[in-house]
Scaffold this motif. Sequence first.
Motif, PDB file in Angstrom:
ATOM      1  N   GLY A  62       0.761  -1.186  -0.007  1.00 20.13           N
ATOM      2  CA  GLY A  62      -0.050   0.112   0.026  1.00 20.13           C
ATOM      3  C   GLY A  62       0.687   1.470  -0.149  1.00 20.13           C
ATOM      4  O   GLY A  62       0.061   2.492   0.432  1.00 20.13           O
ATOM      5  N   PHE A  63       2.066   1.228  -0.439  1.00 19.48           N
ATOM      6  CA  PHE A  63       2.695   2.569  -0.512  1.00 19.48           C
ATOM      7  C   PHE A  63       3.582   2.557  -1.803  1.00 19.48           C
ATOM      8  O   PHE A  63       4.089   1.600  -2.216  1.00 19.48           O
ATOM      9  CB  PHE A  63       3.606   2.707   0.724  1.00 19.48           C
ATOM     10  CG  PHE A  63       4.893   2.110   0.961  1.00 19.48           C
ATOM     11  CD1 PHE A  63       6.072   2.280   0.642  1.00 19.48           C
ATOM     12  CD2 PHE A  63       4.615   0.784   1.580  1.00 19.48           C
ATOM     13  CE1 PHE A  63       7.213   1.568   0.773  1.00 19.48           C
ATOM     14  CE2 PHE A  63       5.903  -0.149   1.669  1.00 19.48           C
ATOM     15  CZ  PHE A  63       7.174   0.328   1.244  1.00 19.48           C
ATOM     16  N   GLY A  64       4.223   3.688  -1.982  1.00 16.95           N
ATOM     17  CA  GLY A  64       5.100   3.834  -3.174  1.00 16.95           C
ATOM     18  C   GLY A  64       6.139   4.584  -2.930  1.00 16.95           C
ATOM     19  O   GLY A  64       6.397   5.078  -1.941  1.00 16.95           O
ATOM     20  N   PRO A  65       6.990   5.117  -4.116  1.00 14.44           N
ATOM     21  CA  PRO A  65       8.163   5.888  -3.689  1.00 14.44           C
ATOM     22  C   PRO A  65       8.065   7.335  -3.651  1.00 14.44           C
ATOM     23  O   PRO A  65       6.918   7.831  -4.157  1.00 14.44           O
ATOM     24  CB  PRO A  65       9.022   5.674  -5.143  1.00 14.44           C
ATOM     25  CG  PRO A  65       7.983   5.371  -6.131  1.00 14.44           C
ATOM     26  CD  PRO A  65       6.866   4.340  -5.148  1.00 14.44           C
ATOM     27  N   GLY A  72       8.452  -7.154   9.447  1.00 13.77           N
ATOM     28  CA  GLY A  72       7.652  -7.656  10.590  1.00 13.77           C
ATOM     29  C   GLY A  72       6.429  -7.001  10.737  1.00 13.77           C
ATOM     30  O   GLY A  72       5.693  -6.693   9.852  1.00 13.77           O
ATOM     31  N   ASP A  73       6.212  -6.474  12.162  1.00 15.39           N
ATOM     32  CA  ASP A  73       5.026  -5.448  12.065  1.00 15.39           C
ATOM     33  C   ASP A  73       5.247  -4.147  11.721  1.00 15.39           C
ATOM     34  O   ASP A  73       4.346  -3.095  12.029  1.00 15.39           O
ATOM     35  CB  ASP A  73       4.515  -5.706  13.525  1.00 15.39           C
ATOM     36  CG  ASP A  73       4.180  -7.051  14.194  1.00 15.39           C
ATOM     37  OD1 ASP A  73       3.626  -7.753  13.211  1.00 15.39           O
ATOM     38  OD2 ASP A  73       4.241  -7.654  15.271  1.00 15.39           O
ATOM     39  N   GLU A  74       6.266  -3.659  11.200  1.00 13.40           N
ATOM     40  CA  GLU A  74       6.642  -2.349  10.978  1.00 13.40           C
ATOM     41  C   GLU A  74       5.536  -1.950   9.975  1.00 13.40           C
ATOM     42  O   GLU A  74       5.127  -2.478   9.055  1.00 13.40           O
ATOM     43  CB  GLU A  74       8.156  -2.333  10.180  1.00 13.40           C
ATOM     44  CG  GLU A  74       9.104  -1.347  11.200  1.00 13.40           C
ATOM     45  CD  GLU A  74      10.287  -1.259  10.302  1.00 13.40           C
ATOM     46  OE1 GLU A  74      10.658  -0.149  10.134  1.00 13.40           O
ATOM     47  OE2 GLU A  74      10.451  -2.211   9.553  1.00 13.40           O
ATOM     48  N   LYS A  75       5.182  -0.579  10.161  1.00 19.26           N
ATOM     49  CA  LYS A  75       4.350  -0.071   9.266  1.00 19.26           C
ATOM     50  C   LYS A  75       5.041   1.086   8.103  1.00 19.26           C
ATOM     51  O   LYS A  75       6.247   1.403   8.482  1.00 19.26           O
ATOM     52  CB  LYS A  75       3.464   1.081   9.856  1.00 19.26           C
ATOM     53  CG  LYS A  75       2.387   0.227  11.058  1.00 19.26           C
ATOM     54  CD  LYS A  75       1.540  -0.470  10.427  1.00 19.26           C
ATOM     55  CE  LYS A  75       0.326  -1.404  11.318  1.00 19.26           C
ATOM     56  NZ  LYS A  75      -0.305  -2.443  10.558  1.00 19.26           N
ATOM     57  N   PRO A  76       4.524   0.820   6.996  1.00 26.91           N
ATOM     58  CA  PRO A  76       5.342   1.929   5.779  1.00 26.91           C
ATOM     59  C   PRO A  76       5.350   3.063   6.327  1.00 26.91           C
ATOM     60  O   PRO A  76       4.595   3.880   7.001  1.00 26.91           O
ATOM     61  CB  PRO A  76       4.506   1.657   4.588  1.00 26.91           C
ATOM     62  CG  PRO A  76       3.573   0.277   4.853  1.00 26.91           C
ATOM     63  CD  PRO A  76       3.534   0.254   6.329  1.00 26.91           C
ATOM     64  N   ALA A  98       7.807   7.428   6.024  1.00 30.41           N
ATOM     65  CA  ALA A  98       8.317   8.227   5.077  1.00 30.41           C
ATOM     66  C   ALA A  98       9.473   7.728   4.710  1.00 30.41           C
ATOM     67  O   ALA A  98      10.208   7.860   3.704  1.00 30.41           O
ATOM     68  CB  ALA A  98       8.329   9.630   5.625  1.00 30.41           C
ATOM     69  N   ALA A  99      10.227   7.138   5.672  1.00 30.62           N
ATOM     70  CA  ALA A  99      11.652   6.353   5.433  1.00 30.62           C
ATOM     71  C   ALA A  99      11.566   5.471   4.550  1.00 30.62           C
ATOM     72  O   ALA A  99      12.346   5.452   3.520  1.00 30.62           O
ATOM     73  CB  ALA A  99      12.197   6.002   6.724  1.00 30.62           C
ATOM     74  N   HIS A 100      10.673   4.756   4.438  1.00 28.80           N
ATOM     75  CA  HIS A 100      10.521   3.396   3.641  1.00 28.80           C
ATOM     76  C   HIS A 100      10.076   3.996   2.096  1.00 28.80           C
ATOM     77  O   HIS A 100      10.918   3.507   1.085  1.00 28.80           O
ATOM     78  CB  HIS A 100       9.484   2.570   3.888  1.00 28.80           C
ATOM     79  CG  HIS A 100       9.699   1.837   5.233  1.00 28.80           C
ATOM     80  ND1 HIS A 100       9.198   2.228   6.287  1.00 28.80           N
ATOM     81  CD2 HIS A 100      10.597   0.934   5.777  1.00 28.80           C
ATOM     82  CE1 HIS A 100       9.638   1.350   7.344  1.00 28.80           C
ATOM     83  NE2 HIS A 100      10.327   0.436   6.833  1.00 28.80           N
ATOM     84  N   ARG A 101       9.182   5.027   2.052  1.00 24.90           N
ATOM     85  CA  ARG A 101       8.873   5.693   0.591  1.00 24.90           C
ATOM     86  C   ARG A 101      10.265   6.239   0.235  1.00 24.90           C
ATOM     87  O   ARG A 101      10.490   6.068  -1.113  1.00 24.90           O
ATOM     88  CB  ARG A 101       7.813   6.667   0.966  1.00 24.90           C
ATOM     89  CG  ARG A 101       6.199   5.991   1.339  1.00 24.90           C
ATOM     90  CD  ARG A 101       5.434   7.000   1.113  1.00 24.90           C
ATOM     91  NE  ARG A 101       5.382   7.950   2.248  1.00 24.90           N
ATOM     92  CZ  ARG A 101       4.951   7.957   3.541  1.00 24.90           C
ATOM     93  NH1 ARG A 101       4.087   6.725   3.674  1.00 24.90           N
ATOM     94  NH2 ARG A 101       4.869   8.905   4.208  1.00 24.90           N
ATOM     95  N   ALA A 102      11.021   7.019   1.126  1.00 26.69           N
ATOM     96  CA  ALA A 102      12.212   7.653   0.636  1.00 26.69           C
ATOM     97  C   ALA A 102      13.403   6.450   0.069  1.00 26.69           C
ATOM     98  O   ALA A 102      14.046   6.752  -0.978  1.00 26.69           O
ATOM     99  CB  ALA A 102      13.053   8.262   1.519  1.00 26.69           C
TER     100      ALA A 102
END
Length: 319
Positions: free
Chosen positions: A224-227, A282-286, A288-292
């Motif tokens: 559910g997320f993008g760059p 794991g249980d991490e939620k997406p 801003a760091a993941h998107r970057a």
Amino acid sequence: MNPADLPDAVVRAVRCAVESGELGADVVVPERVVVERTRPGGVGDYATPVAFQIAKAAGRAPGEVAGVLARRLGGEPGIESVEVTGPGFVNFLLPPPSAPRIVSEVVGQGAARPTAAPALDLDIELRERVVRESVLRILRGQAGGDRQDGPGRFPVAPLAKRDGDVVRRYGLGAARWAMLCVPVRETPEFSERLLVQGEENEFFRVRYAHARSRALLRNAAGLGFGPEPGEVDAPALLRVLAEHRLVLEAAGHHRAPERLARYLVELADALLDFQYRVLPHGDEKPSAAHRARLALAEAAGAVLAGGLALLGIDAPEHL
């Protein structure tokens, strides 16, 4: 400042020094200058030998010319420091590259926009044709795709007769890689390693790294997320990405597609090391760091795809 901006900055410094009389009216301002990464043990990030190129016309020692240019370049925005080393090398230290800027440059300039090379004389030896086609693609890419003249004739070592029909034996992509990953004056080597689907095969690693970048995008979409460009702590990957235009310019100028091949291996290795940090665990939620991080991985994949296309090699979505 991007490393690829350094050659223009050096040319400006030479022009200003000539116009002000510091270097003398006999100095011809070069259209381009060589700026390359400093070698192991060197000073700073990048260096140019331009002082040797113009010292004779200036009537001064290369070290003196380098000193004049260093004083001017030290005031350029985006250059952290400038130092003269040896008999006249000008060395640059740049600030750490910014991830949002790198991503926007890759997207804005189109890292994967190779232009088709026109058909060349089919009577020339296979390796020469492959090399010249790749050099022409690189040159046309540097010229914005409108360059009509070819790279001219330059010495290219032919294939060894003992290798036989390398395209039939190894496939077109692997054969092209082997022909292009060594200096053009050296005879390429072929081995069964070209067919290995593993890390010991550089040809596989580069294409696999591109496929991984695409897989990261697909998996992120499933979560559910993008760059989205943002700051990323990835100095190794950022440093390599920041150099892609500088590498292309050097590969075209020196008629040296092996420089691009070596760069793609370095970029692939940096991306493969970085990939494990992109998606949530794991249980991490997406976040801003993941998107970057995903945006940076996407940019690296785009540069890999563009570089492979310039070599005449496909970049698979899955591998």
